[in-house]
Design an enzyme around this catalytic site. Sequence first.
Site, PDB file in Angstrom:
ATOM      1  CG  ASN A 115      -0.374  -0.116   2.532  1.00 29.32           C
ATOM      2  OD1 ASN A 115       0.518  -0.931   2.757  1.00 29.32           O
ATOM      3  ND2 ASN A 115      -0.858   0.681   3.476  1.00 29.32           N
ATOM      4  CD  GLU A 144      -5.708  -5.563  -1.050  1.00 31.92           C
ATOM      5  OE1 GLU A 144      -5.017  -4.520  -0.945  1.00 31.92           O
ATOM      6  OE2 GLU A 144      -6.544  -5.906  -0.206  1.00 31.92           O
ATOM      7  CB  CYS A 156     -10.844  -1.674   0.879  1.00 34.01           C
ATOM      8  SG  CYS A 156     -10.230  -1.024  -0.701  1.00 34.01           S
ATOM      9  CB  CYS A 158      -5.412  -0.967  -1.687  1.00 38.68           C
ATOM     10  SG  CYS A 158      -6.646   0.038  -0.856  1.00 38.68           S
TER      11      CYS A 158
END
Length: 160
Positions: A62, A75, A112, A73
């Site tokens: 992140n 991901e 998220c 983020c």
Amino acid sequence: MRKEIKLTVSLEVVPREEWSDIEIQMVENAKRVVDHAHAPYSNFMVGASLLLENGKLFEANNQENVSFPVGVCAERAVLSYAMGNFPDTKPIKIIIVAKRRNDQVWATVTPCGLCRQTINEYEVKFGSPIEIMMLNPQGELLRARGIDQLLPFRFNDLNG
């Protein structure tokens, strides 16, 4: 007449002794990059490792920004890099690790909402689920066999 739409969601707990060799490598890769996260505001560091169908592995962490919510983020960072460089190669699996700065214990996190929707985008593009695994403090992986297990009523064409 009213109808009810029901969906069942589940996560599978995968103990360390059942991890595949690639899952072991992905967890180690994600742990390696987590300490390089730029998280001066939340002190919450996340690392992600992504496996593509061609066997390539990528990692990211992140990256926060003082102008919240401009940060990225782990991901989405790893998916954006991989899909920007290998746009026709299907993502197979993503593993996520997280911890608070200076903690020795891993925190259990799920992607998220923005990351869930991003994962959904690539599942739709490739017509295939992406396995999502999250490390927990007990050293197990929680496995979702696709984004529908984390985001059952996602923003999508519900008629498609």
